[in-house]
Design an enzyme around this catalytic site. Structure first.
Site, PDB file in Angstrom:
ATOM      1  N   ASP A  18     -10.489  29.305  38.084  1.00 18.66           N
ATOM      2  CA  ASP A  18     -10.777  30.115  36.904  1.00 18.66           C
ATOM      3  C   ASP A  18     -12.248  30.073  36.484  1.00 18.66           C
ATOM      4  O   ASP A  18     -12.857  31.112  36.215  1.00 18.66           O
ATOM      5  CB  ASP A  18      -9.892  29.625  35.753  1.00 18.66           C
ATOM      6  CG  ASP A  18     -10.211  30.276  34.432  1.00 18.66           C
ATOM      7  OD1 ASP A  18      -9.582  31.293  34.108  1.00 18.66           O
ATOM      8  OD2 ASP A  18     -11.114  29.786  33.721  1.00 18.66           O
TER       9      ASP A  18
ATOM     10  N   GLY B 126      -3.733  37.626  35.838  1.00 28.37           N
ATOM     11  CA  GLY B 126      -2.286  37.773  35.800  1.00 28.37           C
ATOM     12  C   GLY B 126      -1.861  39.043  35.091  1.00 28.37           C
ATOM     13  O   GLY B 126      -0.933  39.745  35.539  1.00 28.37           O
TER      14      GLY B 126
ATOM     15  N   ALA C 228      -9.852  33.615  33.142  1.00 24.23           N
ATOM     16  CA  ALA C 228      -9.821  34.401  34.385  1.00 24.23           C
ATOM     17  C   ALA C 228      -8.410  34.449  34.957  1.00 24.23           C
ATOM     18  O   ALA C 228      -7.936  35.503  35.395  1.00 24.23           O
ATOM     19  CB  ALA C 228     -10.794  33.807  35.401  1.00 24.23           C
ATOM     20  N   ASP C 229      -7.724  33.314  34.969  1.00 22.47           N
ATOM     21  CA  ASP C 229      -6.362  33.280  35.498  1.00 22.47           C
ATOM     22  C   ASP C 229      -5.424  34.173  34.694  1.00 22.47           C
ATOM     23  O   ASP C 229      -4.622  34.927  35.258  1.00 22.47           O
ATOM     24  CB  ASP C 229      -5.825  31.846  35.470  1.00 22.47           C
ATOM     25  CG  ASP C 229      -6.388  30.986  36.577  1.00 22.47           C
ATOM     26  OD1 ASP C 229      -6.702  31.529  37.650  1.00 22.47           O
ATOM     27  OD2 ASP C 229      -6.512  29.771  36.380  1.00 22.47           O
ATOM     28  N   ILE C 230      -5.512  34.072  33.375  1.00 23.31           N
ATOM     29  CA  ILE C 230      -4.598  34.838  32.530  1.00 23.31           C
ATOM     30  C   ILE C 230      -4.897  36.331  32.625  1.00 23.31           C
ATOM     31  O   ILE C 230      -3.992  37.160  32.761  1.00 23.31           O
ATOM     32  CB  ILE C 230      -4.672  34.344  31.082  1.00 23.31           C
ATOM     33  CG1 ILE C 230      -4.163  32.904  30.992  1.00 23.31           C
ATOM     34  CG2 ILE C 230      -3.855  35.247  30.144  1.00 23.31           C
ATOM     35  CD1 ILE C 230      -4.398  32.239  29.655  1.00 23.31           C
TER      36      ILE C 230
END
Length: 415
Positions: free
Chosen positions: A161, A194, A189-191
């Site tokens: 992330d 997603g 970044a991950d969220i």
């Protein structure tokens, strides 16, 4: 929930939007799991395919507690895996690959967030899946994207992330004391990747409805963060001057300000709100000050502007200042810390906090689903699955595998 459940508006609830959609997920940590969790929330049957020797890395990632079974249980796994099923399958075993392909032939969507090329080396990447199931939507989340969709010189680099935040310029956006870039402190970044993966899944399913064919959706952590920094990109492209850290590029006052007992946020965007703000604080004379004639000029003279606002704020508590600003139609709020969020009436009213009763961690609050729909009941906080909890169930229901064959697969350590 079934069609008899009541939605938030009291109407008879409809079936969940993705009821009947089957999703395979080969995923670790957060970006892929968040995407598949939101599909599960929407009613899809999400089957999480995990390695028999530990599964998703989030299961063992710190912080962990040992359960009665002596196995380490990671708190992070609870954040992004509700309402899913888990099967164990050795994807390096020839028979495991065969079973995976059989499952893929029955699936609508495959989500994976492994390093680019890993699924290909296993023989179960996009090209192989097209042969197995031409209608399959293949969603890949990675640091920098996949070569076969739109190549990047960074595609083969490992990524977490924080790299997306760093490369996109977001780490220069928060207010800070010196010139050191600031990690935002959460998995942005991950969220966001997603979210975009779930959105891309919907687009690909819609396209499949028209064409009858699946497609590959390619999501990059870097790209996900870059689009969040869009205002800085646009402003710099014209003025060639970086925005000041912690400040809106074209507006002021726009940020956190200190009242007598703590901080509030004030968001003045546009001349009409600026006029109302000056009226609210009893400083209509500021409307004649050339330094504050536009959002850009106010931002350029933000320190001088702050000095004009400070006496009004210091004479009021946070609650008093927010109430007076709201009375004049000024977007304002107190600055919540997490304890405030957990006690927030909005979060409670909107079902944005879910409670899990975990046998190892006890009572755990997790973020709810932000998608609210009329006539569709709010989701329940289904507990994340134990490793391999649904292996037998999925093999029976998807592939009609018999008990004897399942026992043989288990003996052979394929599952």
């Amino acid at each position: 929930m079934d069609a008899s459940d009541q939605g938030a508006d009291g109407q008879k609830a409809l079936a969940r939007p993705l009821a009947g959609v089957r999703v395979l997920a080969v995923e670790n940590f957060l970006a892929g799991p968040f995407a598949s969790m939101w599909l599960a929330d929407a009613g899809a049957e999400v089957v999480k395919v995990e390695a028999p020797d530990g599964g998703d890395f989030a299961r063992s990632n710190s912080p962990v507690r040992a359960g009665d079974d002596g196995v380490a249980h990671g708190l992070s796994f609870l954040r992004s895996n509700r309402n899913k099923k888990s099967i164990t399958l050795d994807l390096k075993h020839p028979q495991g690959k065969l079973i995976f392909k059989e499952l893929a032939s029955e699936a609508d969507v495959l989500i994976e967030n492994l390093r680019p090329g890993v699924m290909d080396r296993l023989g179960i990447g996009w090209e192989a899946m097209q042969l197995v199931n031409p209608r399959l939507v293949y969603v890949a989340v990675s640091g920098f994207g996949h070569h076969d969709v739109l190549p990047s010189p960074y595609s083969d680099r490992p990524a977490f992330d924080i790299l997306g935040q760093a490369l996109s310029g977001l780490m220069y956006r928060p207010e800070r004391q010196d010139d050191r870039p600031t990690y935002l402190g959460f998995s942005l970044a991950d969220i966001e990747a997603g979210i975009q993966a779930a959105y891309g899944t919907m687009l690909a399913l819609f396209q499949r409805h028209a064409t009858g064919k699946g497609s590959k959706v390619d999501i990059s952590l870097y790209d996900a963060c870059l689009v969040l920094n869009e205002i800085s990109i646009a402003m710099y492209s014209v003025f060639r001057t970086p925005a000041k850290p912690g400040l809106h590029a074209v507006a002021a006052p726009f940020g956190s300000y200190k009242a007598s007992d703590g901080y509030i946020v004030i968001a003045v965007l546009g001349d009409r709100i600026w006029e109302r703000f000056c009226q609210a604080i009893g400083r209509e004379d500021l409307l004649q000050d050339e330094r504050f004639s536009s959002g850009v000029s106010r931002q350029q003279h933000v320190d001088a502007l702050g000095a004009q606002i400070e006496p009004w704020l210091s004479a009021r508590t946070r609650a008093q200042a927010v109430d007076e600003l709201l009375e004049h139609g000024i977007p304002a709020s107190m600055v919540n810390d997490i304890a405030d969020v957990l006690a927030c009436p909005h979060a409670a009213a909107r079902n944005m906090l879910m409670t899990l009763q975990d046998p190892v961690w006890g009572t755990v609050e997790i973020a709810g689903n932000p998608i609210k729909m009329s006539g569709v009941a709010e989701i329940a906080a289904g507990h994340p699955p134990k490793l391999g909890q649904h292996t037998d169930e999925v093999l029976r229901s998807w592939l009609k595998t018999g008990d004897e064959q399942i026992a043989e697969l288990r003996t052979g350590r394929v599952i």
